[in-house]
Motif scaffolding. Structure first.
Motif, mmCIF file in Angstrom:
data_model
loop_
_atom_site.group_PDB
_atom_site.id
_atom_site.type_symbol
_atom_site.label_atom_id
_atom_site.label_comp_id
_atom_site.label_asym_id
_atom_site.label_seq_id
_atom_site.Cartn_x
_atom_site.Cartn_y
_atom_site.Cartn_z
ATOM 1 N N LYS A 138 0.864 -1.184 0.000
ATOM 2 C CA LYS A 138 0.000 0.000 0.000
ATOM 3 C C LYS A 138 0.898 1.231 0.000
ATOM 4 C CE LYS A 138 -2.693 1.220 3.512
ATOM 5 N NZ LYS A 138 -3.840 1.347 4.457
ATOM 6 N N LYS A 139 0.808 2.006 -1.068
ATOM 7 C CA LYS A 139 1.758 3.102 -1.268
ATOM 8 C C LYS A 139 1.481 4.316 -0.387
ATOM 9 C CE LYS A 139 1.000 2.719 -5.745
ATOM 10 N NZ LYS A 139 1.061 2.920 -7.217
ATOM 11 N N LYS A 140 0.227 4.497 0.029
ATOM 12 C CA LYS A 140 -0.122 5.637 0.876
ATOM 13 C C LYS A 140 -0.794 5.127 2.149
ATOM 14 C CE LYS A 140 -0.664 9.091 -2.793
ATOM 15 N NZ LYS A 140 -1.562 10.128 -3.360
ATOM 16 N N PRO A 141 -0.186 5.324 3.307
ATOM 17 C CA PRO A 141 -0.724 4.776 4.560
ATOM 18 C C PRO A 141 -2.093 5.318 4.953
ATOM 19 C CG PRO A 141 1.061 6.316 5.005
ATOM 20 C CD PRO A 141 1.056 6.075 3.528
ATOM 21 N N ASP A 142 -2.447 6.517 4.461
ATOM 22 C CA ASP A 142 -3.713 7.117 4.878
ATOM 23 C C ASP A 142 -4.904 6.664 4.023
ATOM 24 O OD1 ASP A 142 -2.597 8.430 2.701
ATOM 25 O OD2 ASP A 142 -3.597 10.336 3.159
ATOM 26 N N ILE A 143 -4.659 5.846 2.986
ATOM 27 C CA ILE A 143 -5.751 5.371 2.143
ATOM 28 C C ILE A 143 -6.531 4.276 2.874
ATOM 29 C CG2 ILE A 143 -6.338 4.160 0.000
ATOM 30 C CD1 ILE A 143 -5.545 7.061 -0.362
ATOM 31 N N VAL A 144 -7.848 4.448 2.939
ATOM 32 C CA VAL A 144 -8.718 3.464 3.577
ATOM 33 C C VAL A 144 -9.332 2.577 2.493
ATOM 34 C CG1 VAL A 144 -10.774 3.101 4.981
ATOM 35 C CG2 VAL A 144 -9.249 5.019 5.478
ATOM 36 N N ILE A 145 -9.128 1.283 2.613
ATOM 37 C CA ILE A 145 -9.667 0.337 1.633
ATOM 38 C C ILE A 145 -10.967 -0.241 2.178
ATOM 39 C CG2 ILE A 145 -9.271 -1.838 0.402
ATOM 40 C CD1 ILE A 145 -6.313 -1.212 0.420
ATOM 41 N N ARG A 146 -12.044 0.068 1.513
ATOM 42 C CA ARG A 146 -13.360 -0.389 1.967
ATOM 43 C C ARG A 146 -13.725 -1.705 1.278
ATOM 44 N NH1 ARG A 146 -14.860 3.818 4.914
ATOM 45 N NH2 ARG A 146 -14.139 5.895 4.330
ATOM 46 N N ASN A 147 -12.983 -2.734 1.640
ATOM 47 C CA ASN A 147 -13.227 -4.085 1.152
ATOM 48 C C ASN A 147 -12.984 -5.030 2.322
ATOM 49 O OD1 ASN A 147 -12.379 -6.791 0.060
ATOM 50 N ND2 ASN A 147 -12.851 -5.819 -1.897
ATOM 51 N N ASP A 148 -13.918 -5.918 2.568
ATOM 52 C CA ASP A 148 -13.859 -6.757 3.764
ATOM 53 C C ASP A 148 -12.552 -7.519 3.927
ATOM 54 O OD1 ASP A 148 -16.410 -5.977 4.344
ATOM 55 O OD2 ASP A 148 -17.370 -7.724 3.444
ATOM 56 N N ILE A 149 -11.989 -7.962 2.810
ATOM 57 C CA ILE A 149 -10.783 -8.786 2.919
ATOM 58 C C ILE A 149 -9.515 -7.954 3.008
ATOM 59 C CG2 ILE A 149 -11.903 -10.645 1.632
ATOM 60 C CD1 ILE A 149 -10.122 -9.956 -0.739
ATOM 61 N N ALA A 150 -9.628 -6.646 2.808
ATOM 62 C CA ALA A 150 -8.426 -5.803 2.777
ATOM 63 C C ALA A 150 -8.529 -4.555 3.643
ATOM 64 C CB ALA A 150 -8.129 -5.392 1.334
ATOM 65 N N ASP A 151 -9.586 -4.435 4.440
ATOM 66 C CA ASP A 151 -9.717 -3.215 5.243
ATOM 67 C C ASP A 151 -8.733 -3.167 6.409
ATOM 68 O OD1 ASP A 151 -10.839 -5.123 6.870
ATOM 69 O OD2 ASP A 151 -12.851 -4.261 6.896
ATOM 70 N N PHE A 152 -8.015 -4.263 6.664
ATOM 71 C CA PHE A 152 -7.000 -4.243 7.724
ATOM 72 C C PHE A 152 -5.591 -4.110 7.146
ATOM 73 C CE2 PHE A 152 -5.646 -8.222 6.422
ATOM 74 C CZ PHE A 152 -4.994 -9.007 7.364
ATOM 75 N N PHE A 153 -5.494 -3.837 5.842
ATOM 76 C CA PHE A 153 -4.198 -3.694 5.190
ATOM 77 C C PHE A 153 -3.345 -2.630 5.866
ATOM 78 C CE2 PHE A 153 -4.543 -5.340 0.530
ATOM 79 C CZ PHE A 153 -4.725 -6.625 1.020
ATOM 80 N N LEU A 154 -2.040 -2.921 5.934
ATOM 81 C CA LEU A 154 -1.058 -1.942 6.370
ATOM 82 C C LEU A 154 -0.136 -1.666 5.190
ATOM 83 C CD1 LEU A 154 -0.414 -3.377 9.954
ATOM 84 C CD2 LEU A 154 -1.785 -1.384 9.317
ATOM 85 N N GLY A 155 1.123 -1.378 5.448
ATOM 86 C CA GLY A 155 2.020 -1.042 4.341
ATOM 87 C C GLY A 155 2.376 -2.218 3.459
ATOM 88 N N ASN A 156 2.612 -3.394 4.089
ATOM 89 C CA ASN A 156 3.053 -4.581 3.363
ATOM 90 C C ASN A 156 2.118 -5.737 3.713
ATOM 91 O OD1 ASN A 156 5.900 -3.425 2.546
ATOM 92 N ND2 ASN A 156 5.634 -3.038 4.737
#
Length: 283
Positions: free
Chosen positions: A49-67
């Protein structure tokens, strides 16, 4: 015990994840089979994830961090404690090998393990040591480990929300195939369509009888399918299915003939015995 087959599940899984998160493609970088050092170890899919402040509104990826590391198990492959800790070790190795390890903090890496069937025994073992929470159907979050982790059970995921991943199965039905093709038709970019091609090709190969029937019926679904699959692939898959059917028919006929020959041999032996008992010699 893992089941051996020739279907290329892993590339299709990577394509499916990219399609799941296509709304965020400009914020994510995908690395398929990311090499870990000089050892023959590869992460199935690494999403950065290139930008830490981007919120991903997808159930399988909403807990994503940088890597974000994904370990994918093909249908029929085993998922046990060894697999779980192997995926965790990938995250540890990735962190240790990163240029400037201080730049990748413990809390900046997540691990996702994906499998069609729920690993019941493993879930019980994990519940004894860690906090396992069912976030939604098919999504199990595991807390208390060095990295945030989750197990995704594709068979339990909501099909409409996760059409791409849930289509990677050997048990696709007509409704599921229609939903997959409907979503393919709405794709605009060449990259998305290439990823969709990968998913459809694997889904059709794993469910050859269903797709053969769809193609032969010649309805609108057939036309949509032909747009996604090259004509030669369609023809090949139909011919392959027909050859398999013919071979099965031949095997059945051979078995039937063998049974008849055995019956005839038994009848001849019986007649010879009766002749001998009657004192009649064979001519």
């Amino acid at each position: 015990m893992e089941i051996q087959d020739n279907i290329q599940w892993h590339p299709a899984f990577c394509s499916a994840v990219e399609l799941e998160l296509r709304e965020y493609k400009k914020y994510l970088t995908y690395e398929r089979e990311h090499n870990l050092g000089k050892m023959p170890l590869k992460i199935d899919l690494l999403i950065i994830k290139k930008k830490p402040d981007i919120v991903i509104r997808n159930d399988i990826a909403d807990f994503f961090l940088g890597n974000n590391i994904f370990e994918y198990k093909s249908p029929g492959d085993d998922l046990n404690a060894g697999t779980f800790y192997k995926a965790l070790s990938y995250a540890c190795l990735y962190k240790s090998e990163a240029a400037g390890a201080a730049d990748i903090l413990d809390a900046d890496t997540t691990v996702s393990i994906v499998r069609e069937e729920k690993p019941v025994k493993l879930m019980e073992q994990l519940s004894e040591k860690y906090s396992v929470t069912k976030k939604k159907e098919g999504i199990y979050r595991i807390d208390g480990i060095i990295f945030p982790m989750q197990i995704l059970v594709t068979k339990e995921l909501d099909r409409e929300s996760h059409i791409w991943i849930t289509s990677l199965t050997r048990t696709l039905n007509r409704r599921g195939a229609q939903g997959l093709l409907d979503n393919c038709v709405g794709l605009k970019s060449d990259e998305d369509r290439r990823n969709a091609d990968s998913v459809v090709n694997v889904a059709s190969e794993a469910n050859i009888e269903l797709f053969k029937k769809m193609i032969q019926e010649g309805d609108q679904m057939c036309e949509e399918l032909k747009e996604l699959l090259a004509p030669e692939i369609v023809e090949f898959k139909i011919r392959l299915a027909e050859q398999n059917t013919q071979l099965a028919d031949k095997d059945a006929k051979l078995a039937d003939n063998a049974a008849k020959l055995a019956d005839n041999a038994a009848e001849i032996a019986k007649l010879k015995k009766l002749l001998a008992e009657a004192g009649i010699k064979e001519t």
